[in-house]
Design a protein around this motif. Structure first.
Motif, PDB file in Angstrom:
ATOM      1  N   LEU A   1      64.141-105.896  -8.634  1.00 39.12           N
ATOM      2  CA  LEU A   1      63.902-104.781  -9.555  1.00 39.12           C
ATOM      3  C   LEU A   1      64.166-103.459  -8.833  1.00 39.12           C
TER       4      LEU A   1
ATOM      5  N   PHE B   1      67.883-102.810  -8.935  1.00 39.59           N
ATOM      6  CA  PHE B   1      68.225-102.295 -10.278  1.00 39.59           C
ATOM      7  C   PHE B   1      67.824-100.818 -10.393  1.00 39.59           C
ATOM      8  N   ASP B   2      66.625-100.513  -9.935  1.00 41.60           N
ATOM      9  CA  ASP B   2      66.139 -99.120  -9.989  1.00 41.60           C
ATOM     10  C   ASP B   2      67.015 -98.181  -9.160  1.00 41.60           C
TER      11      ASP B   2
ATOM     12  N   LYS C   1      72.582 -98.935 -17.577  1.00 43.02           N
ATOM     13  CA  LYS C   1      72.406-100.162 -16.796  1.00 43.02           C
ATOM     14  C   LYS C   1      71.444-101.015 -17.588  1.00 43.02           C
TER      15      LYS C   1
ATOM     16  N   LEU D   1      69.253-104.822 -17.506  1.00 40.44           N
ATOM     17  CA  LEU D   1      68.785-105.919 -16.652  1.00 40.44           C
ATOM     18  C   LEU D   1      68.541-107.146 -17.523  1.00 40.44           C
TER      19      LEU D   1
END
Lengths: 242, 242
Positions: free
Chosen positions: A202, A205-206, A213, A215
């Protein structure tokens, strides 16, 4: 760029080639001519350019009109292995056996390979876009696990890449390059990944600076990405590259 | 079931109806006859059966051959508001203004409405499946935020529902019902949701007992779900109900 073998089946032409030291495969729709979007496919650690997952994605993309290309990563597949790689790989295996954080160990390996991998992909991109049946169209990158770890520095460095499907990797060693990525990203997480901690995933992704974007998380281990994500990747690239 | 108005446009027929006390809308492909999959659409808190998001999803589903139905939740839209609801709503607003956890406050409201909402949906399902142009086909449920909070007890109680798109809500008050849900779920999270904490969201996804569940997270606030998720919901239901 030297083509060594060519076969066609189910409407897709598969051509093996070498570019200097780099062995690769190009997939295009059978009889393709003219410019089309191109997907670069980065394989996982210990895998190679014709790993099952690579070939099935590539054929799927080509069947929908894209060109797709995969190469052996440095020290992988048909490429020679150097001493330093052998040393890092042995350390990585020993560290994992000793219960060390796989995220940090894997990041060390990716860091060693990334410089060469980025140069390889840039050379491939130059050569492939000169082919009549590919041309200078929009480019996407698709890579999971090590394919993500080598893809993030590539995308950060390469303005021709306009969208990416990434995932199955944590933020270790990648935060700076991720913060330079602004193209749309679809990012896959396996919710019970034995190799990558959920928080590290995560956090990667952040760390991506992309305003678009998305997820996708699914239950299961590192290798259990559900098959419907292949459809989803195809639609993601169709949305952003077509 | 009493139909009160009927219009058709762009290949979709929209029919307003009441069933006892429950006002609703049914969308079907124009000229539809015979059994088809049915999607129940649960609206968000303070919204109603013809909120923009409900209508756009419903028309999209109907354009692809599904039937879709939305109703006003208890104390919402054209339905009368009772005293207890007014008291809980006032408490909820006061608590939020005072900086209390919105998750707990919202869960209290959903808990108050859920019993009636489940009974309403079961009556609607009985009635709608008796219509020639719907029939007894597979059923899906789509609801975000309060639509998720009332949907989870419904899906836990109702074996006719075979797949669901849920999200924008945390686990408060829902863990037990979520643990009884085993059908495929697509679960949406807004990564910067000002109403629902990320951890509470992920905990609700974790609480679902479904072996096939997939989480889609996107940047932005509670109300900023990107439009491509509508396509993704459609494909999810096509995969599981067709």
């Amino acid at each position: 760029m030297r083509f060594t073998a060519r076969t066609s089946s189910d409407g897709v032409t598969e051509q093996f080639f070498t570019l200097g030291e780099i062995p690769g495969v190009l997939w295009t729709p059978e009889g393709a001519c003219g410019t089309r979007p191109l997907i670069l496919l980065g394989h996982g650690g210990g895998q190679h350019k014709t790993a099952t997952g690579i070939v099935s994605h590539a054929r799927r993309y080509a069947a929908e009109g894209f060109a797709a290309v995969a190469i052996d990563a440095p020290n992988h597949g048909d490429r020679p292995k150097d001493e330093e790689f052998g040393r890092i790989a042995a350390e990585m295996r020993a560290g994992m056996a000793a219960g060390e954080d796989p995220g940090a160990l894997v990041a060390g390996m990716h860091g060693y390979l990334a410089g060469q991998a980025v140069a390889d992909w840039q050379a491939i991109l130059n050569a492939v876009q000169r082919l009549d049946q590919v041309g200078v169209g929009p480019v996407g990158y698709h890579g999971m696990s090590m394919g993500c770890g080598l893809g993030i520095p590539l995308i950060a460095a390469e303005p021709r890449i306009r969208a990416a499907v990434l995932g199955l990797l944590g933020v270790h060693g990648l935060a700076e390059d991720a913060a330079r990525i602004t193209v749309p990203v679809q990012f896959l997480v396996q919710w019970n990944d034995q190799m990558v901690s959920r928080n590290q995933s995560l956090a990667l992704f952040d760390a991506l600076a992309s305003t678009e974007k998305t997820l996708h998380a699914n239950p299961g281990k590192h290798e259990d990405v559900p098959s419907f994500e292949a459809d989803s990747s195809l639609r993601f690239f169709a949305r952003h590259l077509s």
